[in-house]
Design a protein around this motif. Structure first.
Motif, PDB file in Angstrom:
ATOM      1  N   THR A 120       0.863  -1.190   0.000  1.00  0.00           N
ATOM      2  CA  THR A 120       0.000   0.000   0.000  1.00  0.00           C
ATOM      3  C   THR A 120       0.895   1.234   0.000  1.00  0.00           C
ATOM      4  N   GLY A 121       1.662   1.354  -1.109  1.00  0.00           N
ATOM      5  CA  GLY A 121       2.514   2.521  -1.302  1.00  0.00           C
ATOM      6  C   GLY A 121       1.706   3.673  -1.852  1.00  0.00           C
ATOM      7  N   LEU A 122       2.405   4.654  -2.397  1.00  0.00           N
ATOM      8  CA  LEU A 122       1.764   5.894  -2.824  1.00  0.00           C
ATOM      9  C   LEU A 122       0.691   5.645  -3.890  1.00  0.00           C
ATOM     10  N   LEU A 123       0.903   4.660  -4.762  1.00  0.00           N
ATOM     11  CA  LEU A 123      -0.070   4.389  -5.828  1.00  0.00           C
ATOM     12  C   LEU A 123      -1.365   3.805  -5.288  1.00  0.00           C
ATOM     13  N   THR A 124      -1.269   2.889  -4.323  1.00  0.00           N
ATOM     14  CA  THR A 124      -2.431   2.102  -3.914  1.00  0.00           C
ATOM     15  C   THR A 124      -2.987   2.463  -2.539  1.00  0.00           C
ATOM     16  N   THR A 156      -4.504   4.744   0.713  1.00  0.00           N
ATOM     17  CA  THR A 156      -5.614   5.689   0.857  1.00  0.00           C
ATOM     18  C   THR A 156      -5.511   6.382   2.220  1.00  0.00           C
ATOM     19  N   GLY A 157      -6.372   7.365   2.417  1.00  0.00           N
ATOM     20  CA  GLY A 157      -6.523   7.989   3.729  1.00  0.00           C
ATOM     21  C   GLY A 157      -5.265   8.643   4.266  1.00  0.00           C
ATOM     22  N   ASP A 158      -5.098   8.553   5.585  1.00  0.00           N
ATOM     23  CA  ASP A 158      -3.996   9.216   6.269  1.00  0.00           C
ATOM     24  C   ASP A 158      -2.635   8.723   5.779  1.00  0.00           C
ATOM     25  N   LYS A 159      -2.550   7.429   5.483  1.00  0.00           N
ATOM     26  CA  LYS A 159      -1.268   6.879   5.024  1.00  0.00           C
ATOM     27  C   LYS A 159      -0.851   7.525   3.717  1.00  0.00           C
ATOM     28  N   TRP A 160      -1.811   7.666   2.789  1.00  0.00           N
ATOM     29  CA  TRP A 160      -1.490   8.289   1.504  1.00  0.00           C
ATOM     30  C   TRP A 160      -1.071   9.740   1.706  1.00  0.00           C
ATOM     31  N   HIS A 161      -1.825  10.493   2.518  1.00  0.00           N
ATOM     32  CA  HIS A 161      -1.486  11.903   2.758  1.00  0.00           C
ATOM     33  C   HIS A 161      -0.089  12.038   3.355  1.00  0.00           C
ATOM     34  N   LEU A 162       0.247  11.181   4.313  1.00  0.00           N
ATOM     35  CA  LEU A 162       1.554  11.233   4.974  1.00  0.00           C
ATOM     36  C   LEU A 162       2.675  10.937   3.991  1.00  0.00           C
ATOM     37  N   ARG A 163       2.486   9.869   3.192  1.00  0.00           N
ATOM     38  CA  ARG A 163       3.538   9.483   2.232  1.00  0.00           C
ATOM     39  C   ARG A 163       3.695  10.550   1.145  1.00  0.00           C
ATOM     40  N   ARG A 164       2.571  11.096   0.671  1.00  0.00           N
ATOM     41  CA  ARG A 164       2.648  12.122  -0.367  1.00  0.00           C
ATOM     42  C   ARG A 164       3.434  13.336   0.143  1.00  0.00           C
ATOM     43  N   LYS A 165       3.136  13.749   1.359  1.00  0.00           N
ATOM     44  CA  LYS A 165       3.829  14.894   1.947  1.00  0.00           C
ATOM     45  C   LYS A 165       5.316  14.586   2.140  1.00  0.00           C
ATOM     46  N   MET A 166       5.609  13.379   2.545  1.00  0.00           N
ATOM     47  CA  MET A 166       6.981  12.970   2.800  1.00  0.00           C
ATOM     48  C   MET A 166       7.816  12.932   1.514  1.00  0.00           C
ATOM     49  N   THR A 215       6.841   0.669  -5.888  1.00  0.00           N
ATOM     50  CA  THR A 215       5.936   1.564  -6.612  1.00  0.00           C
ATOM     51  C   THR A 215       6.710   2.460  -7.566  1.00  0.00           C
ATOM     52  N   PHE A 216       7.794   3.044  -7.089  1.00  0.00           N
ATOM     53  CA  PHE A 216       8.544   3.968  -7.933  1.00  0.00           C
ATOM     54  C   PHE A 216       9.415   3.253  -8.962  1.00  0.00           C
ATOM     55  N   MET A 217       9.861   2.063  -8.659  1.00  0.00           N
ATOM     56  CA  MET A 217      10.600   1.285  -9.660  1.00  0.00           C
ATOM     57  C   MET A 217       9.690   0.963 -10.825  1.00  0.00           C
ATOM     58  N   PHE A 218       8.426   0.681 -10.526  1.00  0.00           N
ATOM     59  CA  PHE A 218       7.459   0.396 -11.593  1.00  0.00           C
ATOM     60  C   PHE A 218       6.973   1.679 -12.250  1.00  0.00           C
ATOM     61  N   GLU A 219       6.366   2.563 -11.435  1.00  0.00           N
ATOM     62  CA  GLU A 219       5.773   3.792 -11.979  1.00  0.00           C
ATOM     63  C   GLU A 219       6.825   4.722 -12.580  1.00  0.00           C
ATOM     64  N   GLY A 220       8.023   4.697 -12.019  1.00  0.00           N
ATOM     65  CA  GLY A 220       9.052   5.637 -12.456  1.00  0.00           C
ATOM     66  C   GLY A 220       9.781   5.228 -13.710  1.00  0.00           C
ATOM     67  N   HIS A 221       9.722   3.964 -14.079  1.00  0.00           N
ATOM     68  CA  HIS A 221      10.400   3.589 -15.326  1.00  0.00           C
ATOM     69  C   HIS A 221       9.432   3.090 -16.379  1.00  0.00           C
ATOM     70  N   ASP A 222       8.407   2.352 -15.978  1.00  0.00           N
ATOM     71  CA  ASP A 222       7.513   1.733 -16.955  1.00  0.00           C
ATOM     72  C   ASP A 222       6.670   2.780 -17.689  1.00  0.00           C
ATOM     73  N   THR A 223       6.101   3.713 -16.944  1.00  0.00           N
ATOM     74  CA  THR A 223       5.264   4.733 -17.571  1.00  0.00           C
ATOM     75  C   THR A 223       6.090   5.643 -18.469  1.00  0.00           C
ATOM     76  N   CYS A 276       0.056  12.683 -10.686  1.00  0.00           N
ATOM     77  CA  CYS A 276       1.343  11.997 -10.627  1.00  0.00           C
ATOM     78  C   CYS A 276       2.395  12.881  -9.985  1.00  0.00           C
ATOM     79  N   ILE A 277       3.035  12.381  -8.947  1.00  0.00           N
ATOM     80  CA  ILE A 277       4.041  13.155  -8.221  1.00  0.00           C
ATOM     81  C   ILE A 277       5.308  13.335  -9.060  1.00  0.00           C
ATOM     82  N   GLY A 278       5.525  12.441 -10.033  1.00  0.00           N
ATOM     83  CA  GLY A 278       6.778  12.462 -10.788  1.00  0.00           C
ATOM     84  C   GLY A 278       6.652  12.959 -12.215  1.00  0.00           C
ATOM     85  N   GLN A 279       5.628  13.758 -12.526  1.00  0.00           N
ATOM     86  CA  GLN A 279       5.410  14.137 -13.925  1.00  0.00           C
ATOM     87  C   GLN A 279       6.519  15.022 -14.477  1.00  0.00           C
TER      88      GLN A 279
END
Length: 491
Positions: free
Chosen positions: A86-90, A92-102, A296-304, A437-440
């Motif tokens: 349950t990383g940044l892609l998947t 929800t809620g407080d965990k997503w907000h915390l990770r996004r901010k981090m 998440t970033f190994m996938f989202e950061g290179h595949d997309t 997307c945080i990495g656009q």
């Protein structure tokens, strides 16, 4: 759900019988027929219990993108939890907000500027490989080489680890790339087969066993990257601890080593957060927490990004006149210089428009899925709370009302005056709203550098027409047969 447009459903299979009885490379054709038949908003039952709502127009997507309520990912993303956690892609809620901010500081402009040297270095390696392929074969598939280059880039920039995947593709590296491809393909396969939704049943099937094997391969690769960077982190911290000298030459030397050898990377933020309370106290992030973000970033950061680069190369190869204009722009802006200046990179207006037009025609992420937290009214229809909502970026980008010639490659669609006339949500290759997307910016900078390097050296000739391509709308939009090209050295 019954009031939303849709076909007559089968009691057992819902509306998905047609999809799973045809090969996966027919999915886009079959789904396109449904879009033509039912319009920009319709429902599909996947089996008797899972109701999905599909929207293909910004007029409906706007309400969702603007919402701070409907930001939860679809429950169907749970199929990825064994891989991405349950990383940044998947999350929800407080965990997503915390990770996004981090994680947001990892993509600051100054950090991205520092990555440009890596983008150039890996692009140079790619050019050497392409020259070898060009001399060995008239026609070849460039997509695997783009994927390897992009993976090399994400390992060194975001993960801070030199892997040299292009220069020496080990069995382990090749297995990782194959595992990602298989895992991405399995997502759509499983979604459209309701009897495979329960994990305990899926795990018993041959595909389920192969998927779990792929997950182990990907986790082993990620763990290697994490351990490598953690060891370097501890060595650096030990160096800092041992150097309690005042402002001496040796102290400055230590600081210089830290700056040059330890370029700030995405993974550093995770490791530093993990040990923010000190080594003896409870970790703020466990190894598993770090790994789910790394995966998440190994996938989202290179595949997309690799997908976006590949489609840009393909389309430029179909339009030599536009490609020559891009080459001329490169000469005008950079001359004989390397593409080191990110400021000059931003001046490549035509190249930027070409990449965006490629993302319009072939968006790297063809669909986005959300879980509706509460009832929401879209046009004449009320979508029920708990519904699984799919926003189809591919079909939004092919809306005739927005783009009169939706299948034509026309970079002028992204001239400033054209963009001003369109609704901002009519083009959303990086999603939109709170969960964009945080990495656009990272992706666009990488794409410009790699494409510019190739076009500057070669004239690209694509050998397949769009009608000859079979699109695979997995987690990432791919061509079943790859991207077949010829390369001709520029004089």
């Amino acid at each position: 759900m019954a009031k939303i447009p849709g076909r007559k459903s089968d009691l057992l299979f819902g509306d998905c019988y047609t999809f799973f009885t045809n090969p996966q490379n027919k999915f886009m054709e079959l789904f396109g027929q449904l879009v033509q038949e039912k319009g920009p908003l319709f429902r599909i039952w996947i089996g008797p219990f899972t109701g999905t709502i599909h929207i293909c127009s910004w007029k409906y997507a706007e309400e969702i993108f603007n919402s701070n309520i409907h930001i939860d990912k679809s429950s169907l993303y749970s199929f990825l939890h064994s891989w991405l956690g349950t990383g940044l892609l998947t999350s929800t809620g407080d965990k997503w907000h915390l990770r996004r901010k981090m994680l947001t500081p990892a993509f600051h402009r100054f950090i991205l500027d520092g990555f440009q040297e890596v983008f150039i270095d890996k692009s140079d390696t790619l050019l050497k490989i392409l020259e070898t392929k060009r001399s060995q074969s008239q026609v070849f598939d460039i997509a695997p080489h783009i994927w390897q280059c992009s993976l090399d880039i994400i390992c060194e920039t975001a993960m801070g680890t030199k892997m040299n995947i292009q220069g020496n593709v080990s069995k382990e590296d090749a297995a990782y790339l194959t595992a990602i491809s298989f895992a991405a393909e399995t997502g759509l396969h499983r979604i459209m087969r309701p009897w495979l939704h329960p994990k305990f049943i899926f795990d018993l099937t041959s595909r389920g066993r192969a998927y779990n094997k792929s997950v182990k391969i990907m986790h082993a690769f990620s763990n290697k990257v994490i351990q490598s960077r953690k060891e370097e982190y501890f060595q650096f911290k030990q160096m800092e601890l041992n150097s309690s000298l005042s402002a001496t030459g040796r102290d400055n030397e230590v600081k210089d080593v830290g700056i040059t050898k330890r370029r700030k990377a995405f993974i550093d933020i995770l490791i530093e957060a993990a040990f923010a309370e000190g080594h003896e106290k409870n970790l703020l992030l466990s190894d598993e927490d770090i790994r789910e973000e790394v995966d998440t970033f190994m996938f989202e950061g290179h595949d997309t990004t690799a997908s976006g680069i590949s489609w840009t190369i393909y389309l430029l190869g179909l339009h030599p006149e536009i490609q020559d204009e891009v080459a001329a722009e490169l000469k005008e802006v950079f001359g004989e210089e390397k593409f080191k200046s990110t400021q000059k990179l931003s001046e490549l207006r035509l190249l930027d428009r070409c990449i965006r037009e490629a993302q319009r025609l072939y968006p790297s992420v063809p669909s986005i899925a959300r879980k509706l937290r509460e009832d929401v009214k879209l046009g004449d229809y009320t979508l029920p709370a708990g519904g699984e909502l799919f926003i189809h970026v591919y079909y939004m980008h092919h809306d005739k009302e927005v783009f009169p010639e939706p299948d034509k490659f026309n970079p002028d669609n992204f001239l400033p005056e054209a963009c001003e006339k369109r609704h901002p949500f009519s083009f959303v290759p990086f999603s939109a709203g709170a969960r964009n997307c945080i990495g656009q910016k990272f992706a666009m900078q990488e794409a410009k550098t790699v494409v510019a390097s190739i076009v500057n050296k070669y004239r690209i000739e694509s050998v397949q027409s769009p009608k000859e391509l079979a699109l695979l709308p997995e987690l990432i939009l791919r061509s079943e047969s790859g991207i077949k090209i010829r390369l001709h050295p520029r004089k």
